[in-house]
Scaffold this active site. Structure first.
Site, PDB file in Angstrom:
ATOM      1  N   ASP A 261     -95.999  -5.470  46.157  1.00  0.00           N
ATOM      2  CA  ASP A 261     -94.722  -4.770  46.247  1.00  0.00           C
ATOM      3  C   ASP A 261     -94.032  -4.740  44.889  1.00  0.00           C
ATOM      4  O   ASP A 261     -93.719  -5.784  44.322  1.00  0.00           O
ATOM      5  CB  ASP A 261     -93.845  -5.492  47.271  1.00  0.00           C
ATOM      6  CG  ASP A 261     -92.519  -4.786  47.515  1.00  0.00           C
ATOM      7  OD1 ASP A 261     -92.382  -3.621  47.106  1.00  0.00           O
ATOM      8  OD2 ASP A 261     -91.626  -5.395  48.121  1.00  0.00           O
TER       9      ASP A 261
ATOM     10  N   ASP B 110     -90.859   2.962  43.901  1.00  0.00           N
ATOM     11  CA  ASP B 110     -91.061   1.797  44.754  1.00  0.00           C
ATOM     12  C   ASP B 110     -92.343   1.967  45.556  1.00  0.00           C
ATOM     13  O   ASP B 110     -92.518   2.963  46.254  1.00  0.00           O
ATOM     14  CB  ASP B 110     -89.855   1.647  45.689  1.00  0.00           C
ATOM     15  CG  ASP B 110     -89.970   0.452  46.610  1.00  0.00           C
ATOM     16  OD1 ASP B 110     -90.560  -0.560  46.196  1.00  0.00           O
ATOM     17  OD2 ASP B 110     -89.455   0.525  47.747  1.00  0.00           O
TER      18      ASP B 110
END
Length: 431
Positions: A98, A308
């Site tokens: 992530d 992201d």
């Protein structure tokens, strides 16, 4: 084999969590519905917006700025997995990676009943590792963790981390160091991570039994995977997210791989001093079918933009989204509109009767003249028994952060060059 790959020791296979290439066992029974995916995605977006809503957006391009650790606690819907080793001798784990989080953590023994969620691999046994060490409260590392909001202020002996996620879930216990292994030649002693003995919440209703062992943080904070491996990899990593669950991508360190080297474009990475864990970009415009929409660059600057890996659907400020939607609807006027399968979408089509569908091109413009020509797989979202919907959504107001999601990143090698403060992207990179 990836064409152009020169150093496989720095490359990890990246697989979709619910695809046939996933390292998880029994994944078919755990595939979430489209509705659940979008619920989790909105939870992540809400968390990011909530975190920065009372802070002024002030990005600066400064390659010598030291980035403090920051709270990356918004797991949301990170859907891509890699395998790592931890400890000496190494114990293998499957983790979600992530770019929106800096803290790496895994679940550790003893995980008692109702304290940790069920995972595929055995919990990490710190007692079996000769290089494991808890971080003392008096250390600089714990002070840094505490100032970033990860650690409990009542620390007495060993540093205790506590990270919260957007859906109310959390992970906590010891902030520690041990040996991280990516390959036989890529070994990192004294890697800082969270050794979790209490993982509460569901991580989304289906994620309680997700079987992943933890999270690999690639944010910009000093405790992130990127920062801790800078000496070897020079603050450079890249990935390619596959466009289907049946294919694989990669996560690479220290060099660019694949076919994208020759066609990569670069745009400056910006820094927001209030939210230094995120990767900010200067988005300047959008084109549909080769025509740039009449939207002032000020509109994009007002919201700010991050990239992201864990957000699925790209979010735009209201004005850019409405302009994109209007141009897209006009280009798709010959196809039959369909009811939306979820409230997030408002532009959907029933394309089941067509052998060939002509989607309009969508190009995202960024600072430095970089142009992201979105792959066809990143323009619409859905399929099978659901309609195809425009894979973008609008934020509620103009000040909410725009987020470039992973659907639009698919098939591109996305290159993060932290030292040189730039982000690159080149098409056609996945296997």
């Amino acid at each position: 084999m990836l064409p152009g790959t020169k150093n496989l020791s720095r490359l990890l296979q990246l697989a979709h969590k619910y695809g046939p290439c996933s390292p998880l066992k029994g994944r078919k029974s755990k595939i979430p519905s489209l509705h659940q995916i979008l619920i989790d995605d909105q939870t992540r977006v809400n968390s990011i917006h909530s975190k920065i809503s009372n802070q002024q957006y002030s990005p600066v391009a400064d390659s010598i700025v030291k980035l403090p650790a920051n709270d990356g606690g918004f797991l949301g819907t990170t859907n891509f997995l890699v395998k790592i080793g931890l400890g000496k001798p190494g114990q293998n784990f499957t983790v979600e990676f992530d770019t929106g989080s800096s803290l790496t953590w895994i679940q550790c023994q003893p995980c008692g009943a109702n304290q940790c969620y069920t995972q595929q691999d055995p919990y990490f046994n710190s007692s079996a590792s000769s290089t494991y060490s808890n971080t003392p409260c008096s250390s600089n590392a714990c002070s840094q963790l505490n100032s970033a909001g990860y650690a409990q202020s009542s620390c007495i002996t060993n540093c205790i981390y506590h990270v919260y996620y957007g859906d109310g879930s959390s992970s906590q216990r010891y902030f520690a160091t041990d040996t991280l292994t990516l390959s036989s030649s890529d070994v990192f002693p004294n890697f800082e991570f969270g050794c979790g003995e209490n993982s509460q919440g569901t991580f989304g209703s289906y994620k309680l039994n997700s079987s992943t062992d933890g999270l690999l943080g690639f944010g910009r904070g000093q405790i992130s995977m990127v920062s801790q491996t800078t000496q070897k990899y020079g603050g450079l990593f890249s990935y390619c997210l596959p466009s289907t669950t049946n294919s694989t991508g990669f996560l690479a360190f220290g060099s660019q791989v694949g076919n994208s080297s020759s066609n990569a474009q670069y745009t400056p990475l910006l820094i927001d001093s209030n939210n230094s864990s995120y990767y900010y970009l200067n988005m300047t415009g959008i084109s549909v079918r080769g025509k740039k929409l009449s939207i002032s660059e000020t509109v994009f600057k007002t919201s700010g933009t991050i990239i992201d890996s864990g957000t699925v659907i790209t979010r735009l400020a209201p004005t850019p989204y409405l302009g994109l939607r209007s141009a897209f609807r006009q280009a798709m006027s010959k196809y039959s509109a369909a009811a939306s399968p979820d409230s997030l979408f408002d532009t959907c089509y029933n394309l089941s009767g067509y052998s060939k569908v002509e989607l309009p091109t969508i190009v995202l413009h960024f600072g430095g003249g970089a142009e992201w020509n979105v792959d066809q797989s990143g323009i619409v979202f859905g399929g099978n028994s659901t309609p195809f919907c425009l894979a973008f959504a609008g934020n509620r107001d103009a000040t909410q952060l725009a987020i470039l999601g992973n659907t639009q990143q698919q098939t591109f090698e996305v290159v993060y060059d932290i030292v040189r403060e730039k982000l690159g992207f080149g098409a056609g990179a996945c296997s």
